[in-house]
Motif scaffolding. Structure first.
Motif, short mmCIF file in Angstrom:
data_model
loop_
_atom_site.label_atom_id
_atom_site.label_comp_id
_atom_site.label_asym_id
_atom_site.label_seq_id
_atom_site.Cartn_x
_atom_site.Cartn_y
_atom_site.Cartn_z
N MET A 37 36.12 73.18 -11.21
CA MET A 37 36.18 72.77 -12.61
C MET A 37 37.40 71.91 -12.93
N LEU A 38 38.47 72.08 -12.17
CA LEU A 38 39.69 71.32 -12.45
C LEU A 38 40.51 71.20 -11.19
N VAL A 39 41.09 70.03 -10.95
CA VAL A 39 42.00 69.81 -9.84
C VAL A 39 43.33 69.32 -10.41
N LEU A 40 44.40 69.97 -9.99
CA LEU A 40 45.76 69.59 -10.38
C LEU A 40 46.51 69.23 -9.11
N ALA A 41 47.14 68.07 -9.08
CA ALA A 41 47.76 67.61 -7.83
C ALA A 41 49.09 66.91 -8.10
N SER A 42 49.98 67.02 -7.13
CA SER A 42 51.21 66.23 -7.13
C SER A 42 51.29 65.45 -5.83
N ALA A 43 51.95 64.31 -5.88
CA ALA A 43 52.14 63.49 -4.69
C ALA A 43 53.58 63.01 -4.65
N LEU A 44 54.15 63.02 -3.46
CA LEU A 44 55.51 62.52 -3.23
C LEU A 44 55.49 61.55 -2.07
N CYS A 45 56.28 60.50 -2.17
CA CYS A 45 56.42 59.56 -1.07
C CYS A 45 57.87 59.11 -0.99
N LEU A 46 58.47 59.30 0.18
CA LEU A 46 59.86 58.93 0.41
C LEU A 46 59.95 57.96 1.58
N ARG A 47 60.61 56.86 1.37
CA ARG A 47 60.91 55.92 2.45
C ARG A 47 62.36 55.45 2.27
N THR A 48 63.18 55.70 3.26
CA THR A 48 64.56 55.25 3.18
C THR A 48 64.98 54.62 4.49
N THR A 49 65.90 53.68 4.42
CA THR A 49 66.44 53.00 5.59
C THR A 49 67.88 53.44 5.77
N TRP A 50 68.27 53.72 7.03
CA TRP A 50 69.63 54.16 7.28
C TRP A 50 70.64 53.08 6.92
N ALA A 51 71.74 53.50 6.31
CA ALA A 51 72.83 52.56 6.05
C ALA A 51 73.38 52.01 7.36
N ARG A 52 73.33 52.85 8.41
CA ARG A 52 73.73 52.41 9.75
C ARG A 52 72.64 52.88 10.71
N PRO A 53 71.86 51.96 11.27
CA PRO A 53 70.74 52.37 12.13
C PRO A 53 71.20 52.95 13.46
N PHE A 54 70.29 53.61 14.13
CA PHE A 54 70.52 54.17 15.46
C PHE A 54 70.01 53.20 16.52
N THR A 55 70.55 53.35 17.72
CA THR A 55 69.95 52.70 18.88
C THR A 55 69.00 53.71 19.51
N GLU A 56 67.99 53.22 20.22
CA GLU A 56 66.96 54.10 20.75
C GLU A 56 66.83 53.88 22.25
N GLN A 57 66.65 54.98 22.97
CA GLN A 57 66.43 54.91 24.40
C GLN A 57 65.50 56.05 24.81
N ILE A 58 64.85 55.90 25.96
CA ILE A 58 64.02 56.96 26.51
C ILE A 58 64.91 57.86 27.36
N LYS A 59 64.88 59.14 27.06
CA LYS A 59 65.76 60.08 27.75
C LYS A 59 64.92 61.20 28.34
N ARG A 60 65.20 61.54 29.59
CA ARG A 60 64.49 62.62 30.27
C ARG A 60 65.31 63.89 30.15
N LEU A 61 64.69 64.95 29.57
CA LEU A 61 65.41 66.20 29.34
C LEU A 61 64.75 67.34 30.10
N GLN A 62 65.53 68.38 30.33
CA GLN A 62 65.06 69.56 31.05
C GLN A 62 65.10 70.78 30.12
N GLY A 63 64.68 71.92 30.63
CA GLY A 63 64.75 73.16 29.86
C GLY A 63 63.78 73.16 28.70
N ASP A 64 64.22 73.72 27.56
CA ASP A 64 63.34 73.83 26.39
C ASP A 64 62.89 72.47 25.87
N TRP A 65 63.66 71.43 26.18
CA TRP A 65 63.34 70.09 25.71
C TRP A 65 62.69 69.24 26.80
#
Length: 383
Positions: free
Chosen positions: A144-172
Motif C-alpha cells: 500500500m505504501l513504500v517509503l525510501a531513502s537514498a544516499l550517494c557519496l563520492r569524494t576524491t582524496w586530497a592526496r591520492p594513493f599509489t597502487e601496486q599488486i602485493k602478494r600477502l600470506q596468512g589471513d590476507w
C-alpha cells in the motif's frame, strides 16, 4: 545540523554494526534513521514508542527532523540524499497524511510490479548515481505504501594513493591491490587508548576514518569521530619508539622532516540487510505484528497497515583516488492481514551420499532408482 540527530544516527549505526556477525559488512544508519523517525511520528502506540526509542527522537518531532536532515545532507558537496514516498491508488489517506509523512514528491503505485518496479528502480539509480540500480522492495497488490531513502557519496582524496599488486600470506593470503602514500600530516593519525584512528581527507567536505585496535573498534571509531581533537596526536606519537599505537610503528624516513606512510588494501564491500530479521533492534516489532482491523498507522490511513518489508542495499569502495558509497533503504506497508511472517523452516542439504528413486504415484511402481555416493561429482555438468 542538529547535534542530537547526529548523536542518534551515530548510536544507531554503532548498535547495528555490533549486532552483526563476523565478516565483511557495511551498513548505513544514516539511511535508516530518517525512515524510523518518520514512522515514529506516523505510528500508533505501542509502535510509536518503540520506534521513537530506536531512533532516539521525540515521536512528534521525528518526521520534521528527518526532512531537515535529508535537506541538510543534500547541501554537501560530496553527498546527495533523497526521500521518496509512493502510495497505492487503492489506499484511502487520512487527513493528517501530509503532516506525518512529508516528502518532496509523493508518487503512486498501481500494484503491478511490471509498472511500479521500473519506476522505483529508476528513482534508485538516479539518486545513487548508478551505484545501486534496484530498489530492495517486492511490489505486489498488497503493498500500500513504500517509503525510501537514498544516499550517494563520492569524494576524491586530497592526496591520492599509489597502487601496486602485493602478494600477502596468512589471513590476507592472495594478491591484493595495495594502496600507499606518504605525507607530512602527522596528526592525521591519533591514538585513543587502545584504538588508532587515521583520517583520510577528501578534497571537499568528506573524510574517511580508518580504525585499528582491539575490543569494540567500530564503537570506538564512531566515538572518536565526534572527538576529532582528542586522543594523542601523531606529532606526539612520533617522539616514542617501537609500536606507539595499534598498527603504528616508528620507522625511518629520508625526508627532511617527519612524515606518515599509510598502507592498506583497496576494498569494496556491499551488503543486503533484511531489517525485519532484527525487528526489535530497530523498533519494528510492534508495527510488524498483525493487530487485526485496527492497524498501526491511523495517521496515514484508516486502512489497517503494518510494515511488511524493511530492507537496505549498501556498498562502499575505497580506492587509490577516492571513496564512494551508496545506500537505499526501504519500508513497505501492507494491509495488516497480509504481513509476511518469518516462520521456522527445515533446511535439507544433500551433501553426503544419498539414494533416489522414481515411482508411479498410485501403484508406487519404481521406474528408476539409484545411489549418489559423491554429490559433488554427480553435480558436474556432463560434457
Amino acid at each position: 545540523m542538529d547535534a542530537d540527530v547526529v548523536g542518534a544516527v551515530n548510536e544507531l549505526t554503532g548498535r547495528w554494526v555490533r549486532s552483526l556477525g563476523p565478516g565483511n559488512t557495511v551498513v548505513s544508519g544514516l539511511g535508516l534513521w530518517p525512515l524510523l523517525a518518520i514512522l515514529a511520528t506516523a505510528a500508533d502506540e505501542p509502535g510509536r514508542a518503540e520506534l521513537a526509542a530506536a531512533a532516539q527522537v521525540a515521536a512528534a518531532d521525528g518526521s520534521r527532523l528527518a526532512v531537515q536532515l535529508i535537506d541538510a545532507l543534500d547541501e554537501s558537496a560530496d553527498l546527495h540524499a533523497a526521500l521518496g514516498v509512493w502510495v497505492s491508488e487503492q489506499l484511502k489517506l487520512a487527513e493528517s497524511f501530509g503532516e506525518v509523512v512529508p516528502a518532496p514528491v509523493v508518487g503512486m503505485l498501481t500494484g503491478q510490479s511490471a509498472v511500479d518496479k521500473p519506476k522505483l528502480d529508476a528513482w534508485t539509480t538516479e539518486h545513487t548515481d548508478g551505484l545501486i540500480r534496484e530498489m530492495p522492495v517486492v511490489i505486489d497488490p498488497d503493498v500500500m505504501l513504500v517509503l525510501a531513502s537514498a544516499l550517494c557519496l563520492r569524494t576524491t582524496w586530497a592526496r591520492p594513493f599509489t597502487e601496486q599488486i602485493k602478494r600477502l600470506q596468512g589471513d590476507w593470503a592472495g594478491s591484493w591491490h595495495w594502496l600507499e602514500r606518504t605525507d607530512h600530516d602527522l596528526d592525521s593519525v591519533r591514538r585513543y587508548d587502545d584504538l588508532t584512528v587515521i583520517t583520510v581527507r577528501g578534497d571537499a567536505d568528506v573524510d574517511v576514518l580508518l580504525g585499528l585496535g582491539s575490543g569494540d573498534v567500530v564503537g570506538g571509531l564512531l566515538d572518536a569521530a565526534g572527538r576529532p581533537a582528542d586522543g594523542v596526536p601523531g606529532s606526539a606519537l612520533i617522539e616514542g619508539s617501537g609500536e606507539v599505537a595499534p598498527g603504528v610503528q616508528i620507522g625511518k624516513t629520508t625526508s627532511a622532516r617527519p612524515d606518515v606512510r599509510l598502507s592498506l588494501p583497496s576494498f569494496q564491500v556491499s551488503s543486503s540487510h533484511d531489517l525485519l530479521e532484527s525487528a526489535e533492534l530497530f523498533g519494528l516489532s510492534a508495527v510488524t505484528s498483525n493487530p487485526g482491523e485496527r492497524g498501526h498507522f491511523s495517521a496515514i490511513s484508516p486502512a489497517p497497515l503494518a510494515i511488511g518489508q524493511a530492507k537496505q542495499e549498501v556498498l562502499a569502495r575505497f580506492f587509490a583516488t577516492g571513496f564512494e558509497a551508496a545506500a537505499v533503504t526501504t519500508m513497505a506497508m501492507t494491509r495488516a492481514a497480509m504481513v509476511t511472517r518469518h516462520e521456522r523452516r527445515l533446511d535439507v542439504v544433500l551433501d553426503r551420499p544419498f539414494a533416489f528413486a522414481a515411482v508411479l504415484r498410485e501403484s508406487r511402481l519404481p521406474i528408476v532408482a539409484g545411489w549418489i555416493n559423491s554429490p559433488t561429482e554427480a553435480g558436474r555438468t556432463a560434457d
